[in-house]
Motif scaffolding. Sequence first.
Motif: not given
Lengths: 565, 62
Positions: A472, A476, B5, B8-9, B12, B36
Amino acid sequence: MPEALHPGLLLMVSALLIPLLPNRLRAGYLVLVPIAVLALLMNLPEGQWLRVPLLDYTLTLLRVDRLSMGFALAFVIALGAGMGYGLPQRDWREHLLAYLYAGSTLGVTFAGDLLTLFVFWEMMALFATLLIWSARRTDSYRAGLRYLIYHLIGGLFLLFGILGHWAGGGGLEFNALALDSVWAWCILIAFVINAGVPPFHTWLPDAYPTASVSGIVYLGAFTTKASVYVLARGFAGAEVLMWAGAVMALYGVVYATFQNDMRRLLSYHIVSQVGYMVCAVGVGGVQGVNGATAHAFAHIMYKSLLLMGAGAVLFATGKEKLSDLTGGELYRRLPLSLMLYLIGALSIAGVPLFNGFVSKAIITEGLETLGQKAVYLMLTIASVGTFLSVALKLAYFAWFGKPGPERVAQYQTVQEVPRSMHLGMAVLAVVCVGMGVAPSLFNWILPYPEALAVYSTDKVLTTMNLFVGTSVGFAWLVARLQPKPKEILDLDWFYRRGLYPFVAWSVPAVRRASRRVGRLTLARALARSRDWLEARSAGSFSVSDAIVWIALFLLVYIGAYLLVR
Amino acid sequence: MKGLRWILLGVWLVGLLAESLLTKQKLPLPYALLGLIGTFGFVLAYELFGKRLLARKEDYYA
């Protein structure tokens, strides 16, 4: 008698036949000899063999136990896979040197006494240097020379340590050493120089990326892991190593994240991963030694695979800098190399079902037993950085990246690497996955076999969340990690640039002094060093000059000893 | 990349929830966030230190 056959010496003798064989026979020979040595290893009985009397002592050339066997098996598997991978390399000299290098590494692994260890240790440094030089790149000569100087200094520490230990009544047997004398510290320093523990690590990311695509595979597998072996044999449980290893794991991974050169990035990861092993050696006991051995074995497999994957890109494109590769859509041109590389990347990160997960779990279990939460946290952060830089950054920028029409056109004609290269990679990929899926296979190489219950729901979920969280973050922040086509300075700046003005200033002064006091050996040696520096800036310098530096170091040491004794 | 993105978020967050439910434990949040936070940390280290360590030339020592 089969029990008297030394696998390392067998490899070295076999190496001598390589130049004599015709090309069509050589390929088969190169792959078959490691298989034969592997068979020999598996049939070696435990015990001490090839005992040679020397003065009042008996040297042991072949000490076989589970610790030495675990490392030896990994070395020979890496050699065999590397030979398959390196077959398109037509220069027989590199194959010959790889055999000699592997043979001397096995000599270190099976040495039962300190003198035998020293002899093979120096041979290992010499053959590794020659292997670096055999790439014949413009940068490999200088990097190889720096490698040699570093390792000769390490060798001197080892020699002084051994002689002091022996003179102090410690004997010549190579067993556990207590850190209670300056001689034991000398031996430890020699081992940590070879292991690449910061600040003695700069030779590694300096020299390894200058080797050939197959040469770096052997370099990545042998020297540092032989050092982990001798540390596990001699200094298991030394707490200083646990902390040094944790710092090493973080230092290596931070620098790896900064790199643009694929193979330099992976070289910094050798520093980082060897940090895990050094840390495990510092933990000591059954868990520590098992952890170091398991991780060394796993590391040799996946690191060789990763270096082969990066080497495949270099072989196919002629480029090794991420800034030159990104956006070239190489995933279309080199898909199989990418898949095999990713298996290595998931293994090094410690993703479940890959061998790195199992070996890291053994190490972290040892840390949990000792209650070392800070070290545990440092290693976990290093795992995040490993996944970020090897599995995400390198893979993304080498094979994917934002496509640009010019870059795509540049790599339009790139073709997959020869099948033998993929075969070498596939062998290692099978080992990485096999030992991850069936952790009990690790008992084949562990010094102390144990029930490996490393898979549990919470461990697997926690680990996966760690890596998905990293992905993640990468998704980003990918623009921030865009590789820059510049070199990152490391601690080697201090001697490659920082010391230069000092030496340039001091050498003429010494020369003037030498005119006054006559032709003293020390002054001549210092004067020679100025010539060496001048030659270096002009683009060439010789081994003899390096020897002058080593001799200088020796003289200073002997002088200091005579003063303080 | 932008779509990825968010995927994946989502994965997660589901993973964190699964970890919390399956292990029947309070989520050890700082550890769960380590991936993260660690990534941000490495990028920050590069911004703060890595760029300062960049040599002036591509091949500095040559």
